[in-house]
Design an enzyme around this catalytic site. Structure first.
Site, PDB file in Angstrom:
ATOM      1  N   GLU A  48       6.764   0.785  12.225  1.00  0.00           N
ATOM      2  CA  GLU A  48       6.342  -0.361  12.101  1.00  0.00           C
ATOM      3  C   GLU A  48       7.047  -0.756  10.736  1.00  0.00           C
ATOM      4  O   GLU A  48       7.016  -0.080   9.559  1.00  0.00           O
ATOM      5  CB  GLU A  48       4.752  -0.712  11.672  1.00  0.00           C
ATOM      6  CG  GLU A  48       4.169   0.266  11.062  1.00  0.00           C
ATOM      7  CD  GLU A  48       2.619  -0.011  10.909  1.00  0.00           C
ATOM      8  OE1 GLU A  48       2.439  -1.384  10.657  1.00  0.00           O
ATOM      9  OE2 GLU A  48       1.628   0.855  10.820  1.00  0.00           O
ATOM     10  N   ASP A  59      -3.822  -3.734   2.179  1.00  0.00           N
ATOM     11  CA  ASP A  59      -3.100  -2.593   1.809  1.00  0.00           C
ATOM     12  C   ASP A  59      -3.966  -2.117   0.518  1.00  0.00           C
ATOM     13  O   ASP A  59      -4.249  -2.697  -0.581  1.00  0.00           O
ATOM     14  CB  ASP A  59      -1.805  -2.998   1.533  1.00  0.00           C
ATOM     15  CG  ASP A  59      -0.861  -3.220   2.927  1.00  0.00           C
ATOM     16  OD1 ASP A  59      -1.231  -2.179   3.764  1.00  0.00           O
ATOM     17  OD2 ASP A  59      -0.386  -4.264   3.198  1.00  0.00           O
TER      18      ASP A  59
END
Lengths: 254, 411
Positions: A48, A59
């Site tokens: 990815e 994140d």
């Protein structure tokens, strides 16, 4: 080949697949190129590629920093698309884009999906786009044969998993724990129950990510999930030891 | 203010990570329940009446009215709220909600620090644990507020990512929430973020407009011609505007941060000068200051609380429909308006609020003395003493700081 078929084929040869994550333009596209080469050469099955965004809300610190540094060094969406085209043409494994919705929205949904298909991208992971907000995205993804990856979380109820599953394609990304990327995950009874619930609510392969960082973690997932996702760990490694360290690390994961 | 599944026209929505889906469901259900329960609103009003000096006064600024020679200028005094800003309205309301949801910890983001201080105050009163995220840049600019938050028992975490301002503090608070949603409520500080936050905050802040409408009718005998409010995220503006939204002849003006001038690129005007474009970030769709790729730009304002890259989806809808006009005020104009208000009325508005004063002062003279305008003074200026003293280049203040610094250094 459709993403799910690629996964099914690979699973005929391996019990568990590896998916890795890179942030495009971090530390540089040249380093990305070397890292991907080593990942593919050492048996990574899917990659990815994160198109950096200024607000990567799901994140953790390692990936936030990578996003910021990449943008500071001038990475543009166009550069990411060009790089992705090169990778898809060079390497025989499925590549996915991971990014936040605004990147796709701003580029234009239709334009982005059509471009991704042209490049050879097989799937898209957009953590801030629940299916309720992404109806147009979901139908365009289908039209362009790109798997719109759906995400299960430990907090997802059975009912919610069913809803997500009804929109899912390719595989299901199971967030291993609450929180953001890059912290340790513990494989306890609660985790096993969660994976059982995931399995019971989808026919698709399960990819488990968040906190998977070494051989032991991958071993823990063997027999439970079809794909182990290594995220922040390789970024940390490139930061500390350079791109050359990625090959031996990947080799040592199984 | 019509909300269809979390959307105001085409703006709003809930672009949230999956891990928060159930948390938002629970939050939405709790809010829907209390909104339909008149006893909850009464409990809220009673609390604000006994804890936060509500109703805040509507002050007729006679001297300023005379100077500008036009409309009668009225100032809605949100500065007199407990903790010195309208922020108290929202946090106390959400505090009551947190109690209903039986959570024990609150987190918040803050720019200028006012929302952080208000949240820390609420947490102390209700007995919640409290963590406040604040951009490192804002920590530097608003040290006195950090001091108070910590003394009130909150942990203040400086956020070092991104531009180190409000938007980064919001991202950090979300990251905390996705880890700790079981016992934690995120007290969003403004009318932004994923649904139902804009509606929740707008509802609690509507107390400003409800009061202001009653007060102007009582004190002036008719509705005002115009209502001015500064707009960062937009909570004080939404608060006062809601009292007048249905009165179509009352013009509503939101004033954004023009910073060092729109042409310099150092500002936070998303709607006023067509600086923003449609985007989706931080969980909602609105007009953001962003580049052609969708990356958020750095913003600038002398007022930390206006230094924000997005704006309320409700205000964006009202702007798009022409119900709210947007204007901007530069840092220099803000300092001049602040000085005038202090000297002529003995009132010290926050730098944020002073933006609204700028536009009101520019336009008051165009109206007749039998007309009124209201400026929403969202907060008081005490917190800005370092920035204001610096802008005025006050020599005795500098001397005081240097002396005090020396004392600390030698102790």
């Amino acid at each position: 080949m459709h993403l799910r078929d690629s996964i099914t084929n690979s699973l005929k040869q391996k019990e568990i697949l590896l998916m890795t994550h890179i942030v495009l333009g971090y530390p540089s596209f040249e380093d990305n190129r070397r890292v991907v080469e080593q990942m593919v050469a050492n048996g990574v099955d899917l990659i990815e590629m994160q198109i950096p965004f200024s607000e990567p809300v799901a994140d953790g610190p390692v990936i936030i920093k990578a996003n910021q540094d990449s943008l500071t060094s001038g990475t543009k969406v166009k550069d990411c698309l060009d790089f992705a085209r090169e990778m898809c043409a060079q390497h025989p494994i499925p590549f996915l884009f991971m990014t936040y919705y605004n990147i796709v929205f701003k580029y234009g949904l239709k334009r982005f999906l059509s471009k991704a298909e042209q490049i050879g991208i097989k799937g898209l992971i957009i953590p801030d786009l629940p299916p309720e907000e992404g109806q147009e995205y979901l139908s365009l993804a289908k039209e362009h044969s790109i798997s719109a990856i759906q995400i299960f979380a430990p907090t997802s109820t059975e009912e919610r998993m069913q809803t997500l599953s009804s929109h899912a394609d390719g595989f299901i990304y199971c967030v291993a724990r609450r929180g953001v990327t890059g912290s340790q995950t513990s494989f306890d009874k609660e985790f096993n129950n969660y994976i059982d619930r995931c399995k019971a609510n989808t026919e698709l392969p399960l990819a488990v990510g968040f906190g998977i960082s070494d051989k032991n973690d991958v071993e823990e997932l063997r027999g439970k999930a079809e794909i182990a996702v290594i995220g922040s760990a390789t970024i940390r490694l490139v930061d500390s030891e350079g791109p050359e360290a990625v090959g031996p690390f990947i080799k040592g994961l199984r | 203010m019509k909300n269809t599944n979390g959307y105001y026209g085409e703006w709003g929505g809930a672009f949230i990570p999956e891990v928060l889906f159930e948390t938002f469901k629970e939050f939405n259900a709790a809010f829907t329940e209390v909104k339909a329960d008149p006893s909850f609103w009464q409990e809220y009003c009673d609390l604000m009446g006994t804890y936060s000096c509500r109703p805040t006064p509507l002050t007729h600024a006679e001297n300023l009215s005379r100077i500008f020679g036009g409309a009668q200028i009225y100032i809605k005094r949100e500065d007199l709220n407990h903790t010195g800003a309208h922020k108290a309205n929202n946090v106390m309301g959400q505090g009551l909600l947190v109690k209903r949801m039986a959570k024990t910890r609150v987190i918040a983001e803050t720019g200028a620090g006012q929302h952080g201080v208000a949240t820390a105050t609420m947490a102390a009163k209700f007995g919640f644990d409290c963590t406040i995220y604040m951009g490192e840049e804002d920590v530097m600019r608003q040290r006195p507020n950090v001091f108070w938050m910590e003394k009130l028992g909150a942990e203040v975490i400086p956020v070092t990512s991104g531009s180190k301002t409000l938007k980064d503090a919001i991202n950090a608070a979300f990251r905390d929430w996705v880890t700790n949603m079981d016992n934690t409520h995120y007290v969003m500080g403004t009318v932004c973020g994923p649904h139902p936050f804009p509606e929740v905050v707008a509802w609690f802040q509507s107390i400003i407009g409800i009061e202001a409408k009653e007060q102007i009718l009582k004190q002036f005998g008719k509705l005002p011609a115009k209502v001015y409010a500064c707009v960062g995220g937009g909570s004080n503006a939404m608060g006062i505007f809601q009292g007048f939204l249905d009165s179509r002849h009352v013009e509503l003006i939101g004033v954004e941060a023009g910073g060092k001038g729109i042409a310099t690129g150092q500002h936070a005007a998303r709607l006023a000068e067509s600086g923003g474009s449609a985007g989706v970030a931080q969980g909602y769709k609105t007009m953001f200051l962003q580049d052609e790729d969708g990356q958020m730009k750095d913003t600038h304002s002398v007022a930390a609380g206006l230094d924000y890259v997005g704006v309320s989806p409700i205000l964006t809808d009202l702007w798009q429909n022409g119900r709210v006009r947007f204007d901007s005020a530069t840092d220099d104009e803000v300092m001049a308006a602040l000085e005038k208000t202090m000297r002529k009325e003995g009132i010290i508005p926050a730098l944020e609020s002073s933006h609204a004063f700028v536009s009101a002062f520019k336009e008051a003279g165009q109206l007749q003395p039998d007309e009124a305008i209201i400026i929403n003074m969202s907060g008081r200026g005490d917190k800005d003493i370092f920035t204001i003293a610096n802008a005025f280049n006050d020599p005795s203040w500098k001397k005081f700081i240097i002396e005090r610094g020396k004392e600390y250094a030698s102790s």
